[in-house]
Design a protein around this motif. Structure first.
Motif, PDB file in Angstrom:
ATOM      1  N   TYR A   1      46.336 -15.962 -12.234  1.00  0.00           N
ATOM      2  CA  TYR A   1      45.636 -17.052 -11.562  1.00  0.00           C
ATOM      3  C   TYR A   1      44.359 -17.405 -12.319  1.00  0.00           C
ATOM      4  N   GLY A   2      43.669 -16.415 -12.779  1.00  0.00           N
ATOM      5  CA  GLY A   2      42.426 -16.646 -13.502  1.00  0.00           C
ATOM      6  C   GLY A   2      42.624 -17.286 -14.862  1.00  0.00           C
ATOM      7  N   LEU A   3      43.843 -17.276 -15.371  1.00  0.00           N
ATOM      8  CA  LEU A   3      44.111 -17.911 -16.655  1.00  0.00           C
ATOM      9  C   LEU A   3      44.568 -19.344 -16.488  1.00  0.00           C
ATOM     10  N   GLY A   4      44.343 -19.929 -15.323  1.00  0.00           N
ATOM     11  CA  GLY A   4      44.678 -21.313 -15.098  1.00  0.00           C
ATOM     12  C   GLY A   4      46.079 -21.525 -14.560  1.00  0.00           C
ATOM     13  N   THR A   5      46.785 -20.447 -14.239  1.00  0.00           N
ATOM     14  CA  THR A   5      48.130 -20.568 -13.717  1.00  0.00           C
ATOM     15  C   THR A   5      48.074 -20.777 -12.216  1.00  0.00           C
ATOM     16  N   ALA A   6      48.793 -21.761 -11.734  1.00  0.00           N
ATOM     17  CA  ALA A   6      48.762 -22.094 -10.314  1.00  0.00           C
ATOM     18  C   ALA A   6      50.001 -21.571  -9.609  1.00  0.00           C
ATOM     19  N   LEU A   7      49.837 -21.167  -8.379  1.00  0.00           N
ATOM     20  CA  LEU A   7      50.959 -20.818  -7.527  1.00  0.00           C
ATOM     21  C   LEU A   7      51.445 -22.113  -6.900  1.00  0.00           C
ATOM     22  N   ILE A   8      52.724 -22.429  -7.097  1.00  0.00           N
ATOM     23  CA  ILE A   8      53.285 -23.699  -6.650  1.00  0.00           C
ATOM     24  C   ILE A   8      54.311 -23.429  -5.563  1.00  0.00           C
ATOM     25  N   GLY A   9      54.338 -24.248  -4.546  1.00  0.00           N
ATOM     26  CA  GLY A   9      55.339 -24.146  -3.504  1.00  0.00           C
ATOM     27  C   GLY A   9      56.277 -25.339  -3.552  1.00  0.00           C
ATOM     28  N   ILE A  10      57.585 -25.079  -3.559  1.00  0.00           N
ATOM     29  CA  ILE A  10      58.550 -26.174  -3.466  1.00  0.00           C
ATOM     30  C   ILE A  10      59.364 -25.961  -2.197  1.00  0.00           C
ATOM     31  N   ASP A  11      59.696 -27.041  -1.526  1.00  0.00           N
ATOM     32  CA  ASP A  11      60.494 -26.986  -0.314  1.00  0.00           C
ATOM     33  C   ASP A  11      61.918 -27.407  -0.625  1.00  0.00           C
ATOM     34  N   THR A  12      62.884 -26.663  -0.093  1.00  0.00           N
ATOM     35  CA  THR A  12      64.283 -27.001  -0.307  1.00  0.00           C
ATOM     36  C   THR A  12      64.633 -28.286   0.442  1.00  0.00           C
ATOM     37  N   ARG A  13      65.654 -28.967  -0.015  1.00  0.00           N
ATOM     38  CA  ARG A  13      66.156 -30.136   0.703  1.00  0.00           C
ATOM     39  C   ARG A  13      67.018 -29.697   1.881  1.00  0.00           C
ATOM     40  N   THR A  14      67.668 -28.548   1.732  1.00  0.00           N
ATOM     41  CA  THR A  14      68.487 -27.993   2.800  1.00  0.00           C
ATOM     42  C   THR A  14      67.580 -27.324   3.821  1.00  0.00           C
ATOM     43  N   VAL A  15      67.933 -27.413   5.096  1.00  0.00           N
ATOM     44  CA  VAL A  15      67.177 -26.707   6.135  1.00  0.00           C
ATOM     45  C   VAL A  15      67.912 -25.409   6.477  1.00  0.00           C
ATOM     46  N   PHE A  16      67.136 -24.396   6.819  1.00  0.00           N
ATOM     47  CA  PHE A  16      67.682 -23.064   7.091  1.00  0.00           C
ATOM     48  C   PHE A  16      67.132 -22.540   8.411  1.00  0.00           C
ATOM     49  N   PRO A  17      67.986 -21.880   9.215  1.00  0.00           N
ATOM     50  CA  PRO A  17      67.471 -21.226  10.422  1.00  0.00           C
ATOM     51  C   PRO A  17      66.657 -19.989  10.038  1.00  0.00           C
ATOM     52  N   ALA A  18      65.901 -19.479  10.981  1.00  0.00           N
ATOM     53  CA  ALA A  18      65.065 -18.304  10.734  1.00  0.00           C
ATOM     54  C   ALA A  18      65.933 -17.117  10.311  1.00  0.00           C
ATOM     55  N   ALA A  19      65.592 -16.538   9.171  1.00  0.00           N
ATOM     56  CA  ALA A  19      66.309 -15.370   8.631  1.00  0.00           C
ATOM     57  C   ALA A  19      65.616 -14.961   7.341  1.00  0.00           C
ATOM     58  N   ASP A  20      66.118 -13.910   6.690  1.00  0.00           N
ATOM     59  CA  ASP A  20      65.659 -13.515   5.361  1.00  0.00           C
ATOM     60  C   ASP A  20      66.692 -14.007   4.358  1.00  0.00           C
ATOM     61  N   TYR A  21      66.229 -14.640   3.270  1.00  0.00           N
ATOM     62  CA  TYR A  21      67.130 -15.243   2.293  1.00  0.00           C
ATOM     63  C   TYR A  21      66.874 -14.681   0.896  1.00  0.00           C
ATOM     64  N   LEU A  22      67.966 -14.461   0.148  1.00  0.00           N
ATOM     65  CA  LEU A  22      67.881 -14.039  -1.244  1.00  0.00           C
ATOM     66  C   LEU A  22      67.828 -15.302  -2.100  1.00  0.00           C
ATOM     67  N   VAL A  23      66.756 -15.457  -2.866  1.00  0.00           N
ATOM     68  CA  VAL A  23      66.534 -16.678  -3.646  1.00  0.00           C
ATOM     69  C   VAL A  23      66.431 -16.329  -5.123  1.00  0.00           C
ATOM     70  N   ARG A  24      67.094 -17.143  -5.949  1.00  0.00           N
ATOM     71  CA  ARG A  24      66.972 -17.043  -7.409  1.00  0.00           C
ATOM     72  C   ARG A  24      66.700 -18.446  -7.946  1.00  0.00           C
ATOM     73  N   ILE A  25      66.014 -18.496  -9.099  1.00  0.00           N
ATOM     74  CA  ILE A  25      65.753 -19.787  -9.732  1.00  0.00           C
ATOM     75  C   ILE A  25      66.083 -19.709 -11.218  1.00  0.00           C
ATOM     76  N   ARG A  26      66.280 -20.873 -11.817  1.00  0.00           N
ATOM     77  CA  ARG A  26      66.456 -20.957 -13.268  1.00  0.00           C
ATOM     78  C   ARG A  26      65.887 -22.278 -13.743  1.00  0.00           C
ATOM     79  N   ALA A  27      65.310 -22.249 -14.934  1.00  0.00           N
ATOM     80  CA  ALA A  27      64.722 -23.451 -15.521  1.00  0.00           C
ATOM     81  C   ALA A  27      65.801 -24.263 -16.230  1.00  0.00           C
ATOM     82  N   VAL A  28      65.618 -25.585 -16.226  1.00  0.00           N
ATOM     83  CA  VAL A  28      66.493 -26.512 -16.940  1.00  0.00           C
ATOM     84  C   VAL A  28      65.587 -27.469 -17.700  1.00  0.00           C
ATOM     85  N   ASP A  29      65.780 -27.545 -19.049  1.00  0.00           N
ATOM     86  CA  ASP A  29      64.921 -28.441 -19.819  1.00  0.00           C
ATOM     87  C   ASP A  29      65.463 -29.861 -19.776  1.00  0.00           C
ATOM     88  N   GLU A  30      64.737 -30.793 -20.434  1.00  0.00           N
ATOM     89  CA  GLU A  30      65.105 -32.207 -20.366  1.00  0.00           C
ATOM     90  C   GLU A  30      66.459 -32.511 -21.005  1.00  0.00           C
TER      91      GLU A  30
END
Length: 144
Positions: free
Chosen positions: A71-100
């Motif tokens: 954080y001190g090196l200028g890196t920001a914590l970003i929040g993104i919201d899914t388009r899908t809605v989910f009921p209350a529960a615990d979810y396993l989430v993974r992400i991957r980057a895609v370039d242009e």
């Protein structure tokens, strides 16, 4: 009740404006590639009057005397919201980057995200003549 899932992440320093992120929730791929916000090049960058107001790349918040950790090196914590809605529960989430160009990076390690959306507030509160409190409540899908 179901609401979008908020995923918080720290984008890598190599992040470029056209790059996107794929999100997988409990093994199901979200229907869109999410674009992350690009760091601002605005207020206070460069010397005063040197590059013009709000132009040029400035240092990130926390660099210099404040600099500690990512954080001190200028890196920001970003929040993104899914388009899908989910009921209350615990979810396993993974992400991957895609370039242009559409090249996909490796999937991240899975992270469990507890999802506990707040209930909608009640409405039409009242106390009829029998002194019994009444109200109506609906979930975000509009069902009563």
């Amino acid at each position: 009740m179901a609401k979008p899932l908020t995923i918080q992440l720290i984008p890598p320093a190599a992040w470029l404006p056209p790059d996107r992120v794929l999100v997988e929730v409990d093994g199901n791929l979200e229907p869109v590639r999410y674009r992350l916000p690009v760091p601002s090049t605005g207020y206070g960058s460069g010397g005063y009057g040197e590059t013009g107001y709000g132009q040029g790349q400035g240092i990130g918040y926390g660099e210099g005397a404040y600099g500690l950790g990512a954080y001190g090196l200028g890196t920001a914590l970003i929040g993104i919201d899914t388009r899908t809605v989910f009921p209350a529960a615990d979810y396993l989430v993974r992400i991957r980057a895609v370039d242009e160009l559409g090249n996909e990076g490796p999937w991240s390690d899975g992270q469990i995200i507890p999802h506990r959306p707040l209930a909608a507030p009640p409405y039409d509160l009242g106390i009829p003549s029998n002194s019994t409190l009444t109200w109506k409540w609906s979930d975000p899908t509009g069902q009563e």
